[in-house]
Design an enzyme around this catalytic site. Structure first.
Site, PDB file in Angstrom:
ATOM      1  N   CYS A 120      45.212  48.988  28.895  1.00  0.00           N
ATOM      2  CA  CYS A 120      44.452  48.010  29.835  1.00  0.00           C
ATOM      3  C   CYS A 120      44.527  46.652  28.898  1.00  0.00           C
ATOM      4  O   CYS A 120      45.671  46.572  28.355  1.00  0.00           O
ATOM      5  CB  CYS A 120      42.925  48.467  29.859  1.00  0.00           C
ATOM      6  N   ASP A 191      34.194  50.409  26.621  1.00  0.00           N
ATOM      7  CA  ASP A 191      33.296  50.041  27.162  1.00  0.00           C
ATOM      8  C   ASP A 191      31.963  50.269  26.850  1.00  0.00           C
ATOM      9  O   ASP A 191      30.776  49.462  26.934  1.00  0.00           O
ATOM     10  CB  ASP A 191      33.633  50.215  28.975  1.00  0.00           C
TER      11      ASP A 191
HETATM   12  C1  RUB Z   1      38.360  46.325  30.739  1.00  0.00           C
HETATM   13  C2  RUB Z   1      38.470  47.720  29.459  1.00  0.00           C
HETATM   14  C3  RUB Z   1      38.608  47.210  28.089  1.00  0.00           C
HETATM   15  C4  RUB Z   1      37.274  47.313  27.613  1.00  0.00           C
HETATM   16  C5  RUB Z   1      37.263  46.477  25.809  1.00  0.00           C
HETATM   17  O1  RUB Z   1      38.053  46.870  31.637  1.00  0.00           O
HETATM   18  O2  RUB Z   1      38.649  48.579  29.806  1.00  0.00           O
HETATM   19  O3  RUB Z   1      39.485  48.119  27.123  1.00  0.00           O
HETATM   20  O4  RUB Z   1      36.407  46.746  28.301  1.00  0.00           O
HETATM   21  O5  RUB Z   1      37.675  44.987  26.309  1.00  0.00           O
HETATM   22  P1  RUB Z   1      38.025  45.966  32.849  1.00  0.00           P
HETATM   23  P2  RUB Z   1      37.243  43.936  25.119  1.00  0.00           P
HETATM   24  O6  RUB Z   1      39.194  45.216  33.066  1.00  0.00           O
HETATM   25  O7  RUB Z   1      37.574  46.802  34.204  1.00  0.00           O
HETATM   26  O8  RUB Z   1      36.833  45.084  32.405  1.00  0.00           O
HETATM   27  O9  RUB Z   1      37.722  44.491  23.808  1.00  0.00           O
HETATM   28  O10 RUB Z   1      37.845  42.700  25.453  1.00  0.00           O
HETATM   29  O11 RUB Z   1      35.753  44.047  25.107  1.00  0.00           O
END
Ligand code: RUB
Length: 296
Positions: A120, A191
């Site tokens: 991701c 998340d």
């Molecule tokens: C984003 C996702 C990220 C976490 C952490 O999912 O799973 O790994 O949110 O991100 P989506 P960060 O694209 O569905 O929002 O470290 O930027 O907070």
């Protein structure tokens, strides 16, 4: 609804603002606008209405309700609007700074020659990798595509734009490539982190962690404390977002499923890097009790 609440809610819902940290920051900024533009006598009810709306935008990132609840907690404590606005700004600044602290701590876990797989797009993971690279560690990073929204393209572009040798693979190649390329670390964002240490992150994370665990490859989660779930102390269930089937395929007569997140059990994870240091996933409960004292 005032102060851009509808706009912010829509941007989070439609993923123009995405990634758990950015969602939490956007919620706090929106509520700060509410504070700055609302009469003191209606403030709490305006904040509560706005907070409910924002929380409804996406269900799986706990950073969103945590951020809303913290601002409302501050508003109940601080009656002077100017002081309240300053305190919310401090909270936003702390959220922004926490990613740099995690980059400092997390980059020390990265060694020269590491082959790292990530899934991701996580800003937090991205900052760790960029810092390790800037500190002179020659790493290779493998990014999964992350169907159906392909957030892995964003990660690959950012990292290769930073000069880091980066390879993009389809999600189903993860196990094969981990073996073939001798991946020696997996780093993902989060998340929501539950009191049990289980981590909710982009769909597919649990499969990757399972593969890594079976090969004794350490799995590192990088997450700010805003992503820990105080509600999970009481066993509250985290809703897994199910997104539109249009994101996946359109085959007449075929039912399509599109869960956006999954739950990786703590036993498949090795450590969680937070802005307060590195913790063992099984210590998540005491971490939450300590960092969310305002909740209990
Ligand atoms: C984003 C996702 C990220 C976490 C952490 O999912 O799973 O790994 O949110 O991100 P989506 P960060 O694209 O569905 O929002 O470290 O930027 O907070």
């Amino acid at each position: 609804m005032t102060s851009g609440v509808d706009e912010a809610t829509e941007k989070i819902r439609s993923m123009q603002i995405r990634g758990a940290l950015d969602i939490g920051i956007a919620a706090a900024e929106t509520l700060k606008n509410v504070v700055d533009s609302t009469d003191a006598k209606n403030l709490i009810s305006e904040l509560e209405d706005a907070g409910l709306k924002l929380k409804s935008a996406r269900p799986s990132a706990i950073s969103l309700p945590n951020s809303v609840d913290y601002v409302i907690y501050l508003a109940n404590k601080i009656r002077d609007k100017e002081e309240l606005s300053e305190k919310i700004q401090e909270f936003i600044d702390d959220l922004r700074n926490s990613i740099n602290t995690i980059a400092e701590i997390g980059s020390n876990l990265i060694n020269d020659g590491d082959v790292i797989l990530t899934h991701c797009q996580s800003d937090t993971v991205g900052e760790i990798l960029k810092k390790a690279w800037d500190d002179g560690r020659k790493i290779n990073v493998i990014c999964t595509e992350t169907r159906p929204r392909n957030q892995g393209y964003l990660t690959a572009k950012k990292l290769s734009g930073h000069g880091i040798p980066t390879t993009l693979i389809v999600d189903s190649a993860a196990y094969f490539i981990m073996k073939e390329q001798r991946v020696n670390k997996v780093i993902v964002g989060a998340d929501t982190i539950k009191a049990s240490g289980d981590v909710i992150n982009k769909i597919g994370t649990s499969q990757i962690a399972l593969c890594a665990h079976s090969m004794n490859i350490p799995v590192i989660v990088a997450a700010e404390s805003i992503k820990f779930s105080p509600q999970s102390i009481y066993g509250k269930f985290v809703k897994i977002e199910e997104r539109s089937e249009d994101e996946v395929a359109d085959i007449p007569g075929v039912k399509i499923r599109n869960p956006a997140f999954d739950v990786t059990p703590s036993e498949h994870l090795d450590m969680i890097v937070t802005e307060h240091g590195i913790i063992n996933p099984i210590d998540a409960r005491s971490f939450i009790m300590d960092k969310f004292d305002w909740k209990f």
